[in-house]
Design a protein around this motif. Structure first.
Motif, mmCIF file in Angstrom:
data_model
loop_
_atom_site.group_PDB
_atom_site.id
_atom_site.type_symbol
_atom_site.label_atom_id
_atom_site.label_comp_id
_atom_site.label_asym_id
_atom_site.label_seq_id
_atom_site.Cartn_x
_atom_site.Cartn_y
_atom_site.Cartn_z
ATOM 1 N N SER A 45 4.251 4.273 0.855
ATOM 2 C CA SER A 45 3.889 3.824 -0.371
ATOM 3 C C SER A 45 3.105 4.490 -0.935
ATOM 4 C CB SER A 45 3.267 2.419 -0.111
ATOM 5 O OG SER A 45 1.990 2.413 -0.062
ATOM 6 N N ASN A 46 3.049 4.351 -2.528
ATOM 7 C CA ASN A 46 2.208 5.305 -3.204
ATOM 8 C C ASN A 46 1.085 4.204 -3.843
ATOM 9 O OD1 ASN A 46 3.716 3.712 -5.194
ATOM 10 N ND2 ASN A 46 4.988 5.558 -5.835
ATOM 11 N N ASP A 47 1.032 3.172 -3.057
ATOM 12 C CA ASP A 47 -0.262 2.364 -3.394
ATOM 13 C C ASP A 47 -1.629 2.766 -3.308
ATOM 14 O OD1 ASP A 47 -2.234 -0.270 -3.372
ATOM 15 O OD2 ASP A 47 -0.089 -1.113 -4.063
ATOM 16 N N LEU A 48 -2.417 2.588 -4.023
ATOM 17 C CA LEU A 48 -3.781 3.270 -3.813
ATOM 18 C C LEU A 48 -4.465 2.639 -2.250
ATOM 19 C CD1 LEU A 48 -5.276 5.136 -5.537
ATOM 20 C CD2 LEU A 48 -6.812 3.316 -6.223
ATOM 21 N N PHE A 49 -4.040 1.270 -2.224
ATOM 22 C CA PHE A 49 -4.882 0.501 -1.085
ATOM 23 C C PHE A 49 -3.960 0.525 0.336
ATOM 24 C CE2 PHE A 49 -6.669 -0.904 -5.116
ATOM 25 C CZ PHE A 49 -8.179 -1.055 -4.521
ATOM 26 N N LEU A 50 -4.594 0.342 1.361
ATOM 27 C CA LEU A 50 -3.845 -0.037 2.498
ATOM 28 C C LEU A 50 -3.431 -1.707 2.544
ATOM 29 C CD1 LEU A 50 -6.139 1.858 4.865
ATOM 30 C CD2 LEU A 50 -3.663 2.521 4.327
ATOM 31 N N PHE A 51 -2.024 -1.627 3.118
ATOM 32 C CA PHE A 51 -1.546 -2.957 3.418
ATOM 33 C C PHE A 51 -1.831 -3.264 4.784
ATOM 34 C CE2 PHE A 51 0.132 -2.661 -0.927
ATOM 35 C CZ PHE A 51 0.405 -4.217 -1.409
ATOM 36 N N LEU A 67 12.168 -1.220 24.050
ATOM 37 C CA LEU A 67 12.222 -2.295 23.426
ATOM 38 C C LEU A 67 12.331 -2.241 21.913
ATOM 39 C CD1 LEU A 67 9.333 -3.863 25.095
ATOM 40 C CD2 LEU A 67 11.655 -4.587 25.625
ATOM 41 N N LYS A 68 13.159 -2.943 21.509
ATOM 42 C CA LYS A 68 13.473 -2.774 19.912
ATOM 43 C C LYS A 68 13.010 -4.118 19.234
ATOM 44 C CE LYS A 68 17.158 -1.889 16.437
ATOM 45 N NZ LYS A 68 18.621 -1.824 16.289
ATOM 46 N N TYR A 69 12.083 -4.146 18.443
ATOM 47 C CA TYR A 69 11.629 -5.273 17.938
ATOM 48 C C TYR A 69 12.364 -5.405 16.466
ATOM 49 C CZ TYR A 69 8.090 -5.651 21.535
ATOM 50 O OH TYR A 69 7.394 -5.777 22.721
ATOM 51 N N MET A 70 12.586 -6.700 16.046
ATOM 52 C CA MET A 70 13.176 -7.017 14.568
ATOM 53 C C MET A 70 12.350 -8.097 14.099
ATOM 54 S SD MET A 70 16.990 -6.905 16.370
ATOM 55 C CE MET A 70 16.293 -6.872 17.641
ATOM 56 N N LEU A 71 11.305 -7.756 13.283
ATOM 57 C CA LEU A 71 10.430 -8.429 12.795
ATOM 58 C C LEU A 71 10.508 -8.741 11.283
ATOM 59 C CD1 LEU A 71 7.458 -6.213 14.384
ATOM 60 C CD2 LEU A 71 8.910 -8.276 15.310
ATOM 61 N N HIS A 72 10.186 -10.171 10.990
ATOM 62 C CA HIS A 72 10.049 -10.709 9.333
ATOM 63 C C HIS A 72 8.602 -10.463 9.400
ATOM 64 C CE1 HIS A 72 14.196 -11.080 8.667
ATOM 65 N NE2 HIS A 72 14.440 -11.262 9.760
ATOM 66 N N VAL A 73 7.830 -9.920 8.471
ATOM 67 C CA VAL A 73 6.404 -9.875 8.409
ATOM 68 C C VAL A 73 5.777 -10.158 7.063
ATOM 69 C CG1 VAL A 73 4.369 -8.387 9.035
ATOM 70 C CG2 VAL A 73 6.575 -8.433 10.368
ATOM 71 N N GLU A 74 4.850 -10.640 6.701
ATOM 72 C CA GLU A 74 4.370 -10.661 5.556
ATOM 73 C C GLU A 74 3.012 -9.622 5.678
ATOM 74 O OE1 GLU A 74 3.360 -14.614 3.962
ATOM 75 O OE2 GLU A 74 5.462 -15.182 4.206
ATOM 76 N N ILE A 75 2.920 -8.858 4.486
ATOM 77 C CA ILE A 75 1.767 -7.911 4.445
ATOM 78 C C ILE A 75 1.108 -8.141 3.264
ATOM 79 C CG2 ILE A 75 3.272 -6.252 6.166
ATOM 80 C CD1 ILE A 75 3.575 -4.450 3.670
ATOM 81 N N LYS A 76 -0.096 -7.941 3.279
ATOM 82 C CA LYS A 76 -1.015 -7.958 2.047
ATOM 83 C C LYS A 76 -1.681 -6.760 1.773
ATOM 84 C CE LYS A 76 -1.433 -12.996 2.043
ATOM 85 N NZ LYS A 76 -2.170 -14.179 2.423
ATOM 86 N N ARG A 77 -2.147 -6.632 0.548
ATOM 87 C CA ARG A 77 -2.860 -5.419 -0.026
ATOM 88 C C ARG A 77 -4.524 -5.561 0.840
ATOM 89 N NH1 ARG A 77 -2.357 -4.711 -5.643
ATOM 90 N NH2 ARG A 77 -0.843 -2.957 -5.498
ATOM 91 N N THR A 78 -5.070 -4.741 1.015
ATOM 92 C CA THR A 78 -6.552 -4.785 1.517
ATOM 93 C C THR A 78 -7.246 -4.368 0.768
ATOM 94 O OG1 THR A 78 -6.638 -2.927 2.644
ATOM 95 C CG2 THR A 78 -5.592 -4.699 4.009
ATOM 96 N N VAL A 79 -8.811 -4.454 0.945
ATOM 97 C CA VAL A 79 -9.737 -3.770 -0.042
ATOM 98 C C VAL A 79 -9.722 -2.161 0.394
ATOM 99 C CG1 VAL A 79 -11.074 -5.922 -0.384
ATOM 100 C CG2 VAL A 79 -11.595 -4.463 1.380
ATOM 101 N N CYS A 80 -9.320 -1.855 1.378
ATOM 102 C CA CYS A 80 -9.439 -0.449 1.859
ATOM 103 C C CYS A 80 -8.599 0.697 1.191
ATOM 104 C CB CYS A 80 -9.023 -0.171 3.249
ATOM 105 S SG CYS A 80 -10.304 -1.163 4.468
ATOM 106 N N GLU A 81 -9.154 1.637 0.632
ATOM 107 C CA GLU A 81 -8.512 2.576 -0.129
ATOM 108 C C GLU A 81 -7.864 3.670 1.008
ATOM 109 O OE1 GLU A 81 -10.064 4.661 -3.587
ATOM 110 O OE2 GLU A 81 -11.058 2.693 -4.272
ATOM 111 N N LYS A 82 -6.618 3.968 0.689
ATOM 112 C CA LYS A 82 -5.801 4.885 1.516
ATOM 113 C C LYS A 82 -6.625 6.027 1.687
ATOM 114 C CE LYS A 82 -1.082 4.664 1.043
ATOM 115 N NZ LYS A 82 0.230 4.960 0.608
ATOM 116 N N ARG A 83 -6.839 6.710 0.912
ATOM 117 C CA ARG A 83 -7.362 7.903 1.095
ATOM 118 C C ARG A 83 -8.828 8.228 1.955
ATOM 119 N NH1 ARG A 83 -11.887 8.455 -3.552
ATOM 120 N NH2 ARG A 83 -11.827 6.199 -4.187
ATOM 121 N N ASP A 84 -9.399 6.713 2.517
ATOM 122 C CA ASP A 84 -10.772 6.732 3.284
ATOM 123 C C ASP A 84 -10.266 6.947 4.757
ATOM 124 O OD1 ASP A 84 -12.113 7.219 1.050
ATOM 125 O OD2 ASP A 84 -12.198 4.892 0.582
#
Length: 126
Positions: A45-51, A67-84
């Protein structure tokens, strides 16, 4: 980011090879696989924040040379910036309304514990 795959437990011993079966969304292997999917999303992703995963809605597992996992997952943006380079465990979800973002993802995560390899052929989020 390196994550150990040696301690991924088998979902349960009744699984026949080749047949995807439902598995508990609280299963430690499922949770670990979901985190791998999130790493893959964050890396592309090119988002500034980690999800980070907020909820696993559905999980299936298939025995295919690992093991092959098939997952339906909700992810949310965190307060952590990717570059850190944070550990996701220490990242809290965004509280600022205008920065909150939730995505629904489908991940396929293929773990072969004996080779310590993780392959994520599918990571679709919208």
């Amino acid at each position: 980011c390196v994550v150990s795959v040696t301690n991924v437990p088998p979902p349960h011993s009744t699984i026949r090879p080749g047949v995807p079966v439902p598995v508990s969304t609280n299963n430690p292997g499922v949770r670990k696989a979901a985190r791998f999917g999130v790493y893959r999303y964050n890396n592309s992703s090119n988002d500034l924040f980690l999800f980070k995963e907020s909820q696993i809605n559905k999980a299936m597992v298939q025995v295919v040379r690992g093991l092959k996992y098939m997952l339906h997952v909700e992810i949310k943006r965190t307060v952590c910036e990717k570059r850190d380079h944070y550990s996701l465990d220490s990242c809290h979800f965004q509280r600022k309304k205008n920065l909150q973002r939730m995505l629904r993802c489908y991940f396929e995560v293929w773990i072969t514990p004996w080779t310590h390899k993780v392959h994520i052929p599918v990571a679709h989020c919208h």
